[in-house]
Write a protein that holds these residues in place. Structure first.
Motif, mmCIF file in Angstrom:
data_model
loop_
_atom_site.group_PDB
_atom_site.id
_atom_site.type_symbol
_atom_site.label_atom_id
_atom_site.label_comp_id
_atom_site.label_asym_id
_atom_site.label_seq_id
_atom_site.Cartn_x
_atom_site.Cartn_y
_atom_site.Cartn_z
ATOM 1 N N LYS A 24 0.821 -0.995 -0.087
ATOM 2 C CA LYS A 24 0.209 0.140 -0.107
ATOM 3 C C LYS A 24 0.847 1.155 -0.146
ATOM 4 C CE LYS A 24 -3.831 2.241 2.384
ATOM 5 N NZ LYS A 24 -4.911 2.102 3.474
ATOM 6 N N ALA A 25 1.758 1.174 0.826
ATOM 7 C CA ALA A 25 2.785 2.344 0.847
ATOM 8 C C ALA A 25 3.457 2.625 -0.607
ATOM 9 C CB ALA A 25 3.825 2.281 2.058
ATOM 10 N N SER A 26 3.999 1.489 -1.014
ATOM 11 C CA SER A 26 4.739 1.583 -2.411
ATOM 12 C C SER A 26 3.821 2.022 -3.401
ATOM 13 C CB SER A 26 5.093 0.095 -2.788
ATOM 14 O OG SER A 26 6.396 -0.210 -2.021
ATOM 15 N N ARG A 27 2.475 1.623 -3.415
ATOM 16 C CA ARG A 27 1.407 2.106 -4.434
ATOM 17 C C ARG A 27 1.098 3.593 -4.216
ATOM 18 N NH1 ARG A 27 -4.111 -1.271 -5.584
ATOM 19 N NH2 ARG A 27 -4.969 0.385 -7.037
ATOM 20 N N THR A 28 1.059 3.896 -3.180
ATOM 21 C CA THR A 28 0.800 5.452 -3.136
ATOM 22 C C THR A 28 1.916 6.393 -3.287
ATOM 23 O OG1 THR A 28 -0.760 4.809 -0.914
ATOM 24 C CG2 THR A 28 0.167 7.172 -1.028
ATOM 25 N N GLU A 29 3.007 5.749 -3.219
ATOM 26 C CA GLU A 29 4.520 6.619 -3.596
ATOM 27 C C GLU A 29 4.292 6.736 -5.136
ATOM 28 O OE1 GLU A 29 9.019 5.831 -3.222
ATOM 29 O OE2 GLU A 29 7.967 5.875 -1.226
ATOM 30 N N SER A 40 -0.713 8.020 -17.624
ATOM 31 C CA SER A 40 -1.917 7.657 -17.428
ATOM 32 C C SER A 40 -2.093 5.948 -17.407
ATOM 33 C CB SER A 40 -2.784 8.078 -18.647
ATOM 34 O OG SER A 40 -2.429 7.489 -19.844
ATOM 35 N N GLY A 41 -1.150 5.275 -17.529
ATOM 36 C CA GLY A 41 -1.040 3.795 -17.580
ATOM 37 C C GLY A 41 0.260 3.218 -17.511
ATOM 38 N N VAL A 42 0.303 2.097 -16.689
ATOM 39 C CA VAL A 42 1.385 1.297 -16.794
ATOM 40 C C VAL A 42 1.063 -0.162 -17.201
ATOM 41 C CG1 VAL A 42 3.360 0.449 -15.054
ATOM 42 C CG2 VAL A 42 2.381 2.666 -15.016
ATOM 43 N N GLY A 95 6.560 -22.648 -13.002
ATOM 44 C CA GLY A 95 6.078 -21.306 -12.785
ATOM 45 C C GLY A 95 4.905 -20.891 -13.237
ATOM 46 N N GLY A 96 5.052 -19.526 -13.475
ATOM 47 C CA GLY A 96 3.800 -18.867 -13.833
ATOM 48 C C GLY A 96 3.971 -17.397 -14.411
ATOM 49 N N TYR A 97 3.076 -16.614 -14.826
ATOM 50 C CA TYR A 97 3.467 -15.490 -15.565
ATOM 51 C C TYR A 97 2.471 -14.472 -15.594
ATOM 52 C CZ TYR A 97 1.145 -17.654 -19.350
ATOM 53 O OH TYR A 97 0.128 -18.235 -20.215
ATOM 54 N N GLY A 98 2.349 -13.548 -15.958
ATOM 55 C CA GLY A 98 1.208 -12.499 -15.967
ATOM 56 C C GLY A 98 1.523 -10.954 -16.464
ATOM 57 N N THR A 99 0.293 -10.037 -16.388
ATOM 58 C CA THR A 99 0.600 -9.022 -16.853
ATOM 59 C C THR A 99 -0.227 -8.106 -15.721
ATOM 60 O OG1 THR A 99 0.447 -9.254 -19.173
ATOM 61 C CG2 THR A 99 -0.053 -7.264 -18.404
ATOM 62 N N LEU A 100 0.373 -7.089 -15.261
ATOM 63 C CA LEU A 100 -0.210 -6.044 -14.288
ATOM 64 C C LEU A 100 -0.511 -4.761 -15.181
ATOM 65 C CD1 LEU A 100 0.747 -5.103 -10.775
ATOM 66 C CD2 LEU A 100 0.736 -3.187 -12.532
ATOM 67 N N THR A 101 -1.806 -4.590 -15.264
ATOM 68 C CA THR A 101 -2.099 -3.123 -15.747
ATOM 69 C C THR A 101 -2.673 -2.212 -14.726
ATOM 70 O OG1 THR A 101 -2.655 -4.481 -17.770
ATOM 71 C CG2 THR A 101 -3.787 -2.288 -17.734
ATOM 72 N N TRP A 102 -1.976 -0.984 -14.895
ATOM 73 C CA TRP A 102 -2.498 -0.200 -13.812
ATOM 74 C C TRP A 102 -3.233 1.199 -14.511
ATOM 75 C CZ3 TRP A 102 1.593 1.601 -9.643
ATOM 76 C CH2 TRP A 102 1.071 2.319 -8.511
ATOM 77 N N ASP A 103 -4.373 1.673 -14.330
ATOM 78 C CA ASP A 103 -5.000 2.779 -14.754
ATOM 79 C C ASP A 103 -4.503 3.635 -13.713
ATOM 80 O OD1 ASP A 103 -6.618 4.939 -15.048
ATOM 81 O OD2 ASP A 103 -8.270 3.433 -15.926
ATOM 82 N N ILE A 104 -3.612 4.647 -14.008
ATOM 83 C CA ILE A 104 -3.120 5.504 -13.116
ATOM 84 C C ILE A 104 -4.127 6.454 -12.650
ATOM 85 C CG2 ILE A 104 -1.214 7.249 -12.737
ATOM 86 C CD1 ILE A 104 -0.208 4.552 -12.656
ATOM 87 N N SER A 108 -6.574 1.894 -10.349
ATOM 88 C CA SER A 108 -7.193 0.627 -10.726
ATOM 89 C C SER A 108 -6.185 -0.254 -11.250
ATOM 90 C CB SER A 108 -8.508 0.801 -11.409
ATOM 91 O OG SER A 108 -8.980 -0.493 -11.587
ATOM 92 N N ILE A 109 -5.806 -1.422 -10.514
ATOM 93 C CA ILE A 109 -4.935 -2.533 -11.063
ATOM 94 C C ILE A 109 -5.684 -3.828 -11.408
ATOM 95 C CG2 ILE A 109 -2.899 -3.912 -10.397
ATOM 96 C CD1 ILE A 109 -1.885 -1.642 -8.683
ATOM 97 N N THR A 110 -5.259 -4.384 -12.517
ATOM 98 C CA THR A 110 -5.693 -5.358 -12.910
ATOM 99 C C THR A 110 -4.603 -6.468 -13.020
ATOM 100 O OG1 THR A 110 -7.525 -4.477 -14.279
ATOM 101 C CG2 THR A 110 -6.818 -6.748 -14.855
ATOM 102 N N LEU A 111 -4.807 -7.616 -12.429
ATOM 103 C CA LEU A 111 -3.498 -8.503 -12.742
ATOM 104 C C LEU A 111 -4.152 -9.759 -13.389
ATOM 105 C CD1 LEU A 111 -0.722 -9.157 -11.405
ATOM 106 C CD2 LEU A 111 -1.674 -10.213 -9.332
ATOM 107 N N ASP A 112 -3.472 -10.059 -14.602
ATOM 108 C CA ASP A 112 -3.800 -11.284 -15.313
ATOM 109 C C ASP A 112 -2.740 -12.194 -15.269
ATOM 110 O OD1 ASP A 112 -4.819 -12.737 -17.277
ATOM 111 O OD2 ASP A 112 -4.536 -11.623 -18.901
ATOM 112 N N HIS A 113 -3.152 -13.357 -14.405
ATOM 113 C CA HIS A 113 -1.944 -14.176 -14.119
ATOM 114 C C HIS A 113 -2.181 -15.711 -14.547
ATOM 115 C CE1 HIS A 113 1.139 -15.716 -11.442
ATOM 116 N NE2 HIS A 113 0.516 -17.027 -11.321
#
Length: 128
Positions: A24-29, A40-42, A95-104, A108-113
């Motif tokens: 939460k702290a990392s996200r806020t920073e 606008s997006g990551v 293992g596993g893999y995925g995509t994090l999409t962050w609407d800045i 809002s974060i979407t995690l497709d894993h």
């Protein structure tokens, strides 16, 4: 000597709560820094297998905004930590893999894993 009982469930709950606080702290920073750059997006692609892994790629929108290398590393670390928080151990074995999409803008974060696994079907016939 006495051997005190270890409450593993309580330890796991405490560890999870500590990770949530850190995330939460990392996200806020990070959110403040990314917004200040006009991002606008990551999108962060990650992959893990064989007991290791990493973030493969971090891209931002708009594409013409240059993400400083140190900030890109922080975003990658955040993406990995968030994926691990929701899918602990995904880097093990196949293992596993995925995509994090962050609407800045909306924060809002979407995690497709996806997790990989090996399936095996075995039979043994003797004296047929």
């Amino acid at each position: 000597m006495t051997n005190p009982q270890i409450d593993y469930a309580a330890m796991a709950a405490q560890w999870r709560a500590e990770r949530e606080t850190t995330l939460k702290a990392s996200r806020t920073e990070l959110l403040a820094q990314l917004r200040a750059l006009g991002i606008s997006g990551v999108t962060a692609e990650y992959e893990g297998y064989g007991d290791s892994g990493n973030v493969e790629d971090v891209t931002v929108q708009p594409a013409e905004v240059q993400l400083p290398e140190a900030l890109a590393a922080e975003v990658g670390d955040f993406a990995w930590s968030l994926a691990y928080h929701h899918h602990p151990g995904f880097e093990n074995n196949e293992g596993g893999y995925g995509t994090l999409t962050w609407d800045i803008a909306a924060d809002s974060i979407t995690l497709d894993h996806a997790d990989r696994y090996v399936e095996c079907s075995h039979s043994y016939d003797e004296g047929l």
